[in-house]
Design an enzyme around this catalytic site. Structure first.
Site, short mmCIF file in Angstrom:
data_model
loop_
_atom_site.label_atom_id
_atom_site.label_comp_id
_atom_site.label_asym_id
_atom_site.label_seq_id
_atom_site.Cartn_x
_atom_site.Cartn_y
_atom_site.Cartn_z
N HIS A 141 0.82 -1.22 0.00
CA HIS A 141 0.00 0.00 0.00
C HIS A 141 0.85 1.26 0.00
O HIS A 141 0.47 2.27 -0.58
CB HIS A 141 -0.97 -0.01 1.19
CG HIS A 141 -2.17 -0.87 0.95
ND1 HIS A 141 -3.45 -0.40 0.98
CD2 HIS A 141 -2.26 -2.20 0.66
CE1 HIS A 141 -4.30 -1.39 0.72
NE2 HIS A 141 -3.60 -2.50 0.53
N GLU A 200 -4.26 8.07 4.71
CA GLU A 200 -4.56 7.05 3.71
C GLU A 200 -5.25 5.85 4.35
O GLU A 200 -5.98 5.11 3.69
CB GLU A 200 -3.27 6.60 3.00
CG GLU A 200 -2.64 7.69 2.16
CD GLU A 200 -1.24 7.34 1.64
OE1 GLU A 200 -0.87 6.16 1.62
OE2 GLU A 200 -0.52 8.28 1.25
N ASP A 209 -5.95 -18.61 3.34
CA ASP A 209 -5.46 -19.95 3.06
C ASP A 209 -5.80 -20.79 4.27
O ASP A 209 -5.22 -20.64 5.34
CB ASP A 209 -3.93 -19.87 2.84
CG ASP A 209 -3.28 -21.22 2.63
OD1 ASP A 209 -3.93 -22.26 2.88
OD2 ASP A 209 -2.11 -21.23 2.23
#
Ligand code: HEM
Ligand SMILES: *[C@@H]1O[C@H](CO)[C@@H](O)[C@H](O)[C@H]1NC(C)=O
Length: 328
Positions: free
Chosen positions: A70, A92, A246
């Protein structure tokens, strides 16, 4: 500060001045062991802190990997993602694209350890890169050599976050061109998405593949499982409902991700497209078959990402507190 560096650069430039000045000036930016003169223990301290944090909160290592993405994909690896909202700065972190990002307070733990050893010397941008590097190792991923010398931004780019950072349902074409714009090819992009072999996805980023009808590219049994994790089409964003990326090895950064997406068990739309698009499918197959090949490509691409147009030399600053620009 870093005498070796200036020595090396200036003598080299002097010898080859007319021919290579332009070429070389861009190459003196980041370097290995940038802090060897100014803070010799810097890299060791970061590694120790990342390890300590991992043993307390394993998911910190996962966060460091997402932070790198990011921060670096948006303009520059300059720690802009760490800035908090204050007058004149909109963080942000408040963007919908940052949803689920966590553990920012522990960046402060790493920074404090560095400030104690050598005040105002090691940048938050290098902490972002090196903590990701060390986090990858804690998650069983490859050890990556990284250059340092990045400096910190004095602004945040909140208004660009949604334009640049991809959404879960963006097209693979747009993602490939985004990475290409920072010098990462389709093979490297396929490798980087292997980061989704760790961590979690909140229901808000999943439900449009489950409701009103199940995405046909999603394994039917897996969809039943995911619906169990995300029982309603309109999850309350304040509710911590999520699924692990996962199920088998949720905290290991390995090639299980590629096996999963080949079995139609990718969580995000973008994960599933990676397996089916002809530009990336061959790499997905190869990474699923060969963990060493995945590790090689992941290392190569992480380095490229971590070197995306850093601020260097006189640009930016070295923040004292990663959450705020310096005041003086
Ligand atoms: C390029 C397209 C990408 C898209 C659309 C994307 C999107 C997302 C989304 C939606 C989540 C789940 C957030 C949540 O609901 O909590 C996520 C998690 C994550 N992403 Fe990505 N991502 C992309 C690429 C990457 C890359 C290149 C990396 C790192 C190299 C990365 C690292 C991670 C990690 C580590 C997590 C798990 C975070 C956690 O559990 O705290 N992603 N991503
Ligand atoms: C992508 O998902 C978001 C919600 O997460 C939705 O608002 C948007 O319309 C979707 N875009 C496309 C192209 O489906």
């Amino acid at each position: 500060m870093a005498p070796n560096r200036y020595h090396l650069c200036s003598s080299f430039i002097f010898l080859l001045l007319p021919l290579f000045l332009q070429f070389y000036s861009g190459k003196c930016d980041l370097q290995f062991n940038y802090y060897s003169g100014s803070c010799p223990k810097a890299e060791e301290i970061i590694k120790q802190e990342v390890e300590k944090l991992y043993y307390k909160h394993g998911n910190t290592a996962v966060s460091w990997v997402r932070n790198l993405f990011h921060d670096c994909i948006l303009k520059s690896c300059d720690a802009s993602v760490l800035l908090e909202t204050v007058k004149g700065i909109e963080s942000e972190q408040k963007s919908v694209r940052s949803f689920g990002m966590r553990n920012f307070k522990y960046v402060g733990t790493i920074k404090e350890a560095l400030e104690k050893e050598c005040p105002s010397t090691v940048s938050c941008a290098d902490i972002v890169s090196l903590s990701a590097r060390d986090g990858i190792v804690m998650l069983g991923g490859p050890r990556v050599e990284m250059k340092t010398g990045r400096r910190d931004s004095q602004e945040s780019y909140f208004s660009d976050v949604e334009k640049v950072i991809p959404n879960h349902n963006d097209s693979i074409s747009s993602v490939l061109s985004l990475f290409q714009s920072v010098g990462i090819d389709a093979e490297g992009t396929a490798a980087l998405l292997g980061a989704h072999s760790v961590g979690r996805v909140h229901c808000t980023n999943l439900v449009d593949r489950l409701y009103p009808t199940v995405d046909t590219t999603l394994d039917a049994d897996y969809a039943v499982y995911l619906k169990g994790r995300c029982p309603t089409p309109n999850p309350d964003p304040k509710q911590v409902e999520y699924a692990r990326n996962d199920r088998e090895t949720p905290m290991i950064l390995d090639n299980m991700y590629y096996k999963n997406i080949l079995n139609h068990k990718g969580l995000l739309g973008i994960d599933q497209q990676l397996a089916s698009d002809p530009r990336t499918a061959p790499y997905v197959q190869k990474m699923a078959d060969d963990n060493d090949y995945f590790r090689e490509q992941f290392s190569r691409a992480i380095v490229l990402l971590s070197e995306n147009s850093p601020l260097t030399e006189e640009q930016g600053e070295i923040r004292k507190d990663c959450r705020y620009v310096n005041t003086n």
